[in-house]
Design a protein around this motif. Structure first.
Motif, PDB file in Angstrom:
ATOM      1  N   VAL A 187       0.714   2.908  -0.468  1.00  0.00           N
ATOM      2  CA  VAL A 187       0.804   3.758  -1.666  1.00  0.00           C
ATOM      3  C   VAL A 187      -0.570   4.372  -1.901  1.00  0.00           C
ATOM      4  CG1 VAL A 187       1.180   3.751  -4.178  1.00  0.00           C
ATOM      5  CG2 VAL A 187       2.692   2.418  -2.685  1.00  0.00           C
ATOM      6  N   ILE A 188      -0.583   5.680  -2.179  1.00  0.00           N
ATOM      7  CA  ILE A 188      -1.850   6.379  -2.448  1.00  0.00           C
ATOM      8  C   ILE A 188      -1.824   6.834  -3.902  1.00  0.00           C
ATOM      9  CG2 ILE A 188      -3.452   8.168  -1.668  1.00  0.00           C
ATOM     10  CD1 ILE A 188      -1.936   8.279   0.983  1.00  0.00           C
ATOM     11  N   GLY A 189      -2.667   6.231  -4.717  1.00  0.00           N
ATOM     12  CA  GLY A 189      -2.700   6.524  -6.155  1.00  0.00           C
ATOM     13  C   GLY A 189      -2.175   5.330  -6.928  1.00  0.00           C
ATOM     14  N   ALA A 190      -3.002   4.791  -7.819  1.00  0.00           N
ATOM     15  CA  ALA A 190      -2.648   3.527  -8.487  1.00  0.00           C
ATOM     16  C   ALA A 190      -2.321   3.714  -9.967  1.00  0.00           C
ATOM     17  CB  ALA A 190      -3.785   2.518  -8.308  1.00  0.00           C
ATOM     18  N   ASP A 218     -10.646   5.715   0.408  1.00  0.00           N
ATOM     19  CA  ASP A 218     -10.559   7.022   1.079  1.00  0.00           C
ATOM     20  C   ASP A 218      -9.203   7.096   1.800  1.00  0.00           C
ATOM     21  OD1 ASP A 218     -10.662   9.155   2.836  1.00  0.00           O
ATOM     22  OD2 ASP A 218     -12.784   8.860   3.310  1.00  0.00           O
ATOM     23  N   TYR A 219      -8.379   8.070   1.414  1.00  0.00           N
ATOM     24  CA  TYR A 219      -7.019   8.111   1.995  1.00  0.00           C
ATOM     25  C   TYR A 219      -7.032   8.435   3.490  1.00  0.00           C
ATOM     26  CZ  TYR A 219      -6.829  13.278   1.600  1.00  0.00           C
ATOM     27  OH  TYR A 219      -7.046  14.626   1.729  1.00  0.00           O
ATOM     28  N   HIS A 220      -8.089   9.163   3.963  1.00  0.00           N
ATOM     29  CA  HIS A 220      -8.162   9.469   5.407  1.00  0.00           C
ATOM     30  C   HIS A 220      -8.205   8.163   6.217  1.00  0.00           C
ATOM     31  CE1 HIS A 220      -9.959  13.143   3.559  1.00  0.00           C
ATOM     32  NE2 HIS A 220      -9.158  13.716   4.438  1.00  0.00           N
ATOM     33  N   GLU A 221      -8.968   7.198   5.708  1.00  0.00           N
ATOM     34  CA  GLU A 221      -9.083   5.913   6.425  1.00  0.00           C
ATOM     35  C   GLU A 221      -7.739   5.196   6.436  1.00  0.00           C
ATOM     36  OE1 GLU A 221     -12.252   3.471   4.913  1.00  0.00           O
ATOM     37  OE2 GLU A 221     -13.682   5.146   5.094  1.00  0.00           O
ATOM     38  N   CYS A 260      -4.337   2.744  -1.778  1.00  0.00           N
ATOM     39  CA  CYS A 260      -5.556   3.563  -1.817  1.00  0.00           C
ATOM     40  C   CYS A 260      -5.730   4.136  -3.218  1.00  0.00           C
ATOM     41  CB  CYS A 260      -5.439   4.689  -0.791  1.00  0.00           C
ATOM     42  SG  CYS A 260      -6.761   5.903  -0.933  1.00  0.00           S
ATOM     43  N   ASP A 261      -6.936   4.053  -3.745  1.00  0.00           N
ATOM     44  CA  ASP A 261      -7.310   4.790  -4.958  1.00  0.00           C
ATOM     45  C   ASP A 261      -8.825   4.938  -4.933  1.00  0.00           C
ATOM     46  OD1 ASP A 261      -5.749   5.329  -7.936  1.00  0.00           O
ATOM     47  OD2 ASP A 261      -7.936   5.435  -7.863  1.00  0.00           O
ATOM     48  N   MET A 262      -9.298   6.137  -5.292  1.00  0.00           N
ATOM     49  CA  MET A 262     -10.741   6.366  -5.248  1.00  0.00           C
ATOM     50  C   MET A 262     -11.480   5.600  -6.344  1.00  0.00           C
ATOM     51  SD  MET A 262     -10.731  10.284  -6.670  1.00  0.00           S
ATOM     52  CE  MET A 262     -12.407  10.602  -6.294  1.00  0.00           C
ATOM     53  N   ASP A 263     -10.738   5.142  -7.349  1.00  0.00           N
ATOM     54  CA  ASP A 263     -11.336   4.359  -8.432  1.00  0.00           C
ATOM     55  C   ASP A 263     -11.283   2.882  -7.999  1.00  0.00           C
ATOM     56  OD1 ASP A 263     -11.644   2.748 -10.690  1.00  0.00           O
ATOM     57  OD2 ASP A 263     -10.648   4.169 -12.029  1.00  0.00           O
ATOM     58  N   ALA A 264     -12.448   2.378  -7.552  1.00  0.00           N
ATOM     59  CA  ALA A 264     -12.486   1.043  -6.922  1.00  0.00           C
ATOM     60  C   ALA A 264     -12.028  -0.058  -7.875  1.00  0.00           C
ATOM     61  CB  ALA A 264     -13.894   0.757  -6.410  1.00  0.00           C
ATOM     62  N   GLU A 265     -12.353   0.102  -9.144  1.00  0.00           N
ATOM     63  CA  GLU A 265     -11.972  -0.944 -10.110  1.00  0.00           C
ATOM     64  C   GLU A 265     -10.446  -0.996 -10.285  1.00  0.00           C
ATOM     65  OE1 GLU A 265     -13.481  -1.329 -14.456  1.00  0.00           O
ATOM     66  OE2 GLU A 265     -15.207  -0.841 -13.167  1.00  0.00           O
ATOM     67  N   ARG A 266      -9.861   0.230 -10.462  1.00  0.00           N
ATOM     68  CA  ARG A 266      -8.403   0.314 -10.623  1.00  0.00           C
ATOM     69  C   ARG A 266      -7.712  -0.196  -9.355  1.00  0.00           C
ATOM     70  NH1 ARG A 266      -5.090   5.720 -12.773  1.00  0.00           N
ATOM     71  NH2 ARG A 266      -3.688   4.516 -14.068  1.00  0.00           N
TER      72      ARG A 266
END
Ligand SMILES: NC(=O)c1ccc[n+]([C@@H]2O[C@H](COP(=O)([O-])OP(=O)(O)OC[C@H]3O[C@@H](n4cnc5c(N)ncnc54)[C@H](O)[C@@H]3O)[C@@H](O)[C@H]2O)c1
Length: 353
Positions: free
Chosen positions: A9-12, A56-59, A34-40
């Motif tokens: 899932v991409i986006g939390a 990073d969604y590419h990874e 995946c979410d760019m907000d590490a805490e979330r």
């Protein structure tokens, strides 16, 4: 493909509803979030016990161990991330709207066709018991000829996260019309069997938000460049019509209410959902012995709409068939949304070919 479908899932944010859906499906193995907000990311991955975590969604997409992903990101990211995922060989369940712009929506459908990967749009309101009941009645022809639909979603003070991506056109593609109207247009079109639309007339207003009103918290009007109310009138090629009113903020009796009222020449059906109520939401109107009558049907149970969408997505992959809400239907809705916005901008009716 491994025995169980390995999903990410991409986006939390609303991605949590996708996680819960996959968790409820034994045929899926939830492997990554995946979410760019590490805490979330950490909080949500811990909650749903997701082993692999990416900022990073590419990874994440580079991982060969993932068969399918849900994309639950701000609207402007649906196209780049879904297209990258399909090119990396993953099937995609994308949140609504299909994209922030019509050209992005077209590119997504083209990428699905070019890669042969499934691309499904999350139209979760279809899975409610009341919506399923109406769909079955429509398929059985029980309303007769449906010649007009009055539909909408109205909030009194419901601008979501003002100042965030929802209220900035560059990221959202628009206001309540693209956010809530997308569900209402889909429900209406799905009930009617996705008929062809001939013309679209639309208007948009920014009345309350431009005064800094309409949300639970104060916000800067400079951070708000979308409409707060949209209305539209659609003529269908079969002669039927649809009228629509959608708002995040209005001085009205609404709280957070949506409705789809179908006028058939044998019966009428009125779906009216106040504050996401799950019971007693449907009334049918007709005659009995020459007298007008009102029915309150016993409805099938409502499951989580996101769980319903996830189950359908996994089944479509397993069975090698089109999902029941394919991206092509999301594209039809994107065309209608685009036509409503164009009509509002130009003050003219738009003729769809
Ligand atoms: N179907 C529904 O009922 C429903 C309900 C709510 C939202 N949505 C849709 O879901 C999508 C997301 O909405 P939301 O309410 O969850 O928004 P949100 O802002 O709460 O969550 C979005 C998440 O995406 C992350 N993100 C942003 N850019 C990123 C990037 N480049 N890489 C990785 N992570 C990134 C953010 O950190 C945030 O956690 C939207 O398209 C919205 O329309 C659908």
């Amino acid at each position: 493909m491994s025995e169980r479908l390995r999903v990410g899932v991409i986006g939390a944010g609303v991605g949590k509803a996708h996680l819960a859906g996959y968790r409820a499906c034994p045929e899926a193995e939830l492997v990554a979030l995946c979410d760019m907000d590490a805490e979330r990311l950490k909080a949500v991955a811990d909650q749903y016990q997701v082993p692999q975590r990416f900022t990073d969604y590419h990874e994440m997409l580079a991982s060969a161990g993932i068969d399918a992903v849900s994309v639950a990101l701000p609207n402007n990211l649906h196209a780049p991330v879904s297209i990258a995922a399909m090119k990396a060989g993953k099937h995609v369940l994308c949140e609504k709207p299909l994209a922030a712009t019509l050209s992005d929506a077209e590119a997504m459908v083209a990428a699905s066709q070019a890669t042969g990967r499934k691309l499904m749009i999350t139209f979760n309101y279809r899975y409610r018991g009341d919506a399923q009941y109406i769909k079955r009645m429509m398929e059985g022809g029980e309303l007769g000829r449906v010649y007009h639909v009055r539909a909408g979603w109205m909030r009194r003070r419901g601008i979501p996260k003002p100042g965030g991506w929802f209220t900035r056109k560059a990221m959202s593609g628009g206001g309540p019309l693209i956010d809530l109207g997308v569900h209402i247009l889909d429900l209406t079109m799905w009930f009617l069997g996705y008929p062809e639309v001939a013309t679209v007339t639309g208007v948009t207003h920014n009345a309350l938000a431009s005064l800094g009103k309409g949300a639970a918290m104060p916000f800067r009007v400079q951070d708000y460049d979308v409409e707060d109310l949209a209305a539209a009138f659609l003529r269908l090629k079969n002669g039927a019509s649809i009228s629509l009113e959608i708002s995040w903020a209005s001085n009205s009796s609404a709280s957070d209410d949506y409705f789809v009222h179908l006028r058939g020449d044998q019966r009428g059906a009125e779906l009216t959902v106040h504050n996401y109520a799950r019971e007693d939401t449907l009334r049918l109107y007709g005659d009995l012995d020459g007298q007008p009558v009102e029915f309150r049907p016993a409805l099938p149970p409502t499951i989580s709409g996101h769980e319903g969408a996830v189950r359908e997505f996994l089944a479509a992959i397993r069975e090698g068939r089109e999902p029941s809400s394919p991206a092509t239907q999301g594209l039809v809705i994107s065309r209608l949304l685009d036509a409503i916005y164009r009509s509002a901008a130009t003050g003219r009716e738009i003729v769809l070919s």
